[in-house]
Structure formats: C-alpha cells, structure tokens
Design a protein around this motif. Structure first.
Motif, short mmCIF file in Angstrom:
data_model
loop_
_atom_site.label_atom_id
_atom_site.label_comp_id
_atom_site.label_asym_id
_atom_site.label_seq_id
_atom_site.Cartn_x
_atom_site.Cartn_y
_atom_site.Cartn_z
N ARG A 55 0.84 -1.21 0.00
CA ARG A 55 0.00 0.00 0.00
C ARG A 55 0.87 1.25 0.00
O ARG A 55 0.64 2.19 -0.76
N TRP A 56 1.90 1.26 0.85
CA TRP A 56 2.75 2.44 0.92
C TRP A 56 3.58 2.61 -0.34
O TRP A 56 3.86 3.73 -0.76
N GLU A 57 3.98 1.53 -0.97
CA GLU A 57 4.67 1.63 -2.26
C GLU A 57 3.78 2.34 -3.26
O GLU A 57 4.23 3.21 -4.01
N ALA A 58 2.50 1.99 -3.27
CA ALA A 58 1.55 2.64 -4.18
C ALA A 58 1.39 4.12 -3.84
O ALA A 58 1.37 4.97 -4.73
N LEU A 59 1.28 4.44 -2.55
CA LEU A 59 1.12 5.85 -2.15
C LEU A 59 2.35 6.68 -2.53
O LEU A 59 2.21 7.81 -3.01
N LYS A 61 4.30 6.20 -4.97
CA LYS A 61 4.27 6.36 -6.43
C LYS A 61 3.04 7.15 -6.90
O LYS A 61 2.83 7.29 -8.09
N SER A 62 2.23 7.62 -5.96
CA SER A 62 0.97 8.33 -6.26
C SER A 62 0.01 7.46 -7.07
O SER A 62 -0.78 7.96 -7.86
N ASP A 63 0.08 6.16 -6.87
CA ASP A 63 -0.86 5.24 -7.50
C ASP A 63 -2.05 5.08 -6.56
O ASP A 63 -2.18 4.09 -5.83
N PHE A 64 -2.93 6.08 -6.57
CA PHE A 64 -4.02 6.12 -5.61
C PHE A 64 -5.07 5.05 -5.87
O PHE A 64 -5.73 4.59 -4.94
N ASN A 65 -5.24 4.64 -7.12
CA ASN A 65 -6.19 3.56 -7.41
C ASN A 65 -5.76 2.27 -6.72
O ASN A 65 -6.58 1.57 -6.12
N LYS A 66 -4.47 1.97 -6.80
CA LYS A 66 -3.97 0.75 -6.15
C LYS A 66 -4.07 0.88 -4.63
O LYS A 66 -4.51 -0.04 -3.96
N ALA A 67 -3.67 2.04 -4.10
CA ALA A 67 -3.71 2.25 -2.64
C ALA A 67 -5.15 2.16 -2.13
O ALA A 67 -5.40 1.60 -1.06
N TYR A 68 -6.09 2.70 -2.87
CA TYR A 68 -7.52 2.66 -2.51
C TYR A 68 -7.99 1.21 -2.35
O TYR A 68 -8.78 0.89 -1.47
N GLY A 69 -7.47 0.32 -3.16
CA GLY A 69 -7.86 -1.08 -3.13
C GLY A 69 -7.51 -1.82 -1.86
O GLY A 69 -7.98 -2.93 -1.63
N PHE A 70 -6.69 -1.23 -1.00
CA PHE A 70 -6.33 -1.85 0.27
C PHE A 70 -7.30 -1.48 1.39
O PHE A 70 -7.18 -1.97 2.50
N SER A 71 -8.25 -0.58 1.11
CA SER A 71 -9.19 -0.10 2.12
C SER A 71 -10.28 -1.12 2.40
O SER A 71 -10.62 -1.93 1.54
N THR A 72 -10.85 -1.04 3.60
CA THR A 72 -11.94 -1.95 3.97
C THR A 72 -13.14 -1.75 3.05
O THR A 72 -13.31 -0.68 2.45
N SER A 73 -13.99 -2.75 2.99
CA SER A 73 -15.18 -2.66 2.15
C SER A 73 -16.11 -1.55 2.62
O SER A 73 -16.75 -0.87 1.82
N GLY A 74 -16.18 -1.32 3.93
CA GLY A 74 -17.01 -0.24 4.47
C GLY A 74 -16.53 1.12 4.00
O GLY A 74 -17.33 1.99 3.64
N PHE A 75 -15.23 1.32 4.01
CA PHE A 75 -14.66 2.58 3.53
C PHE A 75 -14.96 2.76 2.05
O PHE A 75 -15.39 3.83 1.61
N ARG A 76 -14.75 1.70 1.26
CA ARG A 76 -14.97 1.78 -0.19
C ARG A 76 -16.44 1.99 -0.53
O ARG A 76 -16.76 2.55 -1.57
N ALA A 77 -17.33 1.56 0.37
CA ALA A 77 -18.76 1.76 0.13
C ALA A 77 -19.15 3.23 0.26
O ALA A 77 -20.11 3.68 -0.37
#
Length: 150
Positions: A55-59, A61-77
C-alpha cells in the motif's frame, strides 16, 4: 472349518501388510495436512506487513487507485475512488515508508507501525523529515484491509 486357509503365517503376513498400509496412509495424511496448512498461510503479522508495504509503495508512487484497493469494504462503500486522492494528498510529498513493526492484539486486528519519510511543501518548512503512524488493519474474509476513518 471355513478359516482353514488362514494359517498363522498367512494371518501374520496379511496383518503386516494392513499395518504398513495404515501407517503409510497416516503419514501421507499428515504430510498433506502440513503442506496445505503452510501454503499461503503465513502468520498475520507477515501478511499485514506485506499488505502495508504494498500500500505504501503505491502511495509513494501516487498510484491512488492501487492504494484505494487496500481499504476496507465499508470505507470503499462510502468513499468513491475518484475522491480518494484528494483525501490522501496534502501539503506533503511521500518519499518512502518502512513498516517498523506489526502487532496483532486480536485475531482479526493488527496494528502496523509505519515510518514515513516525506517532504513538506509549506514554504517555511520545506525540509525532509520522518514521522511514525500506527495503522489499523482488519481481517475481512481471508484478507487484511486498512481501516480508515470516513
């Protein structure tokens, strides 16, 4: 008598074969169980360390789509992918991150201590610095997800 063909020698040989088959079957079952248990089932601390690092590697690199994918389902909802970068960007540039430690006080909850190297973009304090944060990771299904407030 109907058991005439079972002499002591025949009976001993048959019992020996049956015993060997049983022992062989038991050994195979034990090896199979051990192999299945070790494939892809590393300790929670290792799993969270790996996920947090990715997740931090993605952050960084400013790869926010990848970093977002590590969030809980409740957060993503609640938080949509297109609004995630604005939540994560601020007056800093992330230069790197290291997972310092991971502890799991509960079977479904781990805390990852992360050292974050960053540069502040505010004019007065534009230097590079490091800080530490504690991230909460939760087990949902068979995967670890970062818990973020909404």
């Amino acid at each position: 008598m109907q058991y005439d063909h079972l002499t002591n020698e025949n009976l001993s040989t048959r019992l020996g074969r049956a015993r060997r088959k049983w022992v062989f079957s038991a050994m195979c079952a034990a090896l199979l169980a051990t192999g299945c248990a070790s494939i892809g089932s590393s300790p929670p601390e290792e799993q969270v360390r790996k996920r947090a690092s990715e997740r931090w590697e993605a952050l960084v690199k400013s790869d926010f789509n990848k970093a977002y994918g590590f969030s809980t389902s409740g957060f993503r909802a609640v938080v949509k992918p297109e609004s995630f970068p604005a939540r994560m960007q601020g007056p800093v540039v992330w230069l790197g991150a290291e997972i310092v430690s991971v502890t799991c006080p509960e079977p479904v909850k781990c805390i990852a201590r992360v050292r974050i190297d960053h540069r502040t973009l505010v004019a007065r304090s534009a230097g590079e610095t490091s800080t530490h944060v504690d991230e909460t990771w939760l087990l949902e299904g068979n995967q670890w997800w970062i818990f973020m407030t909404i």
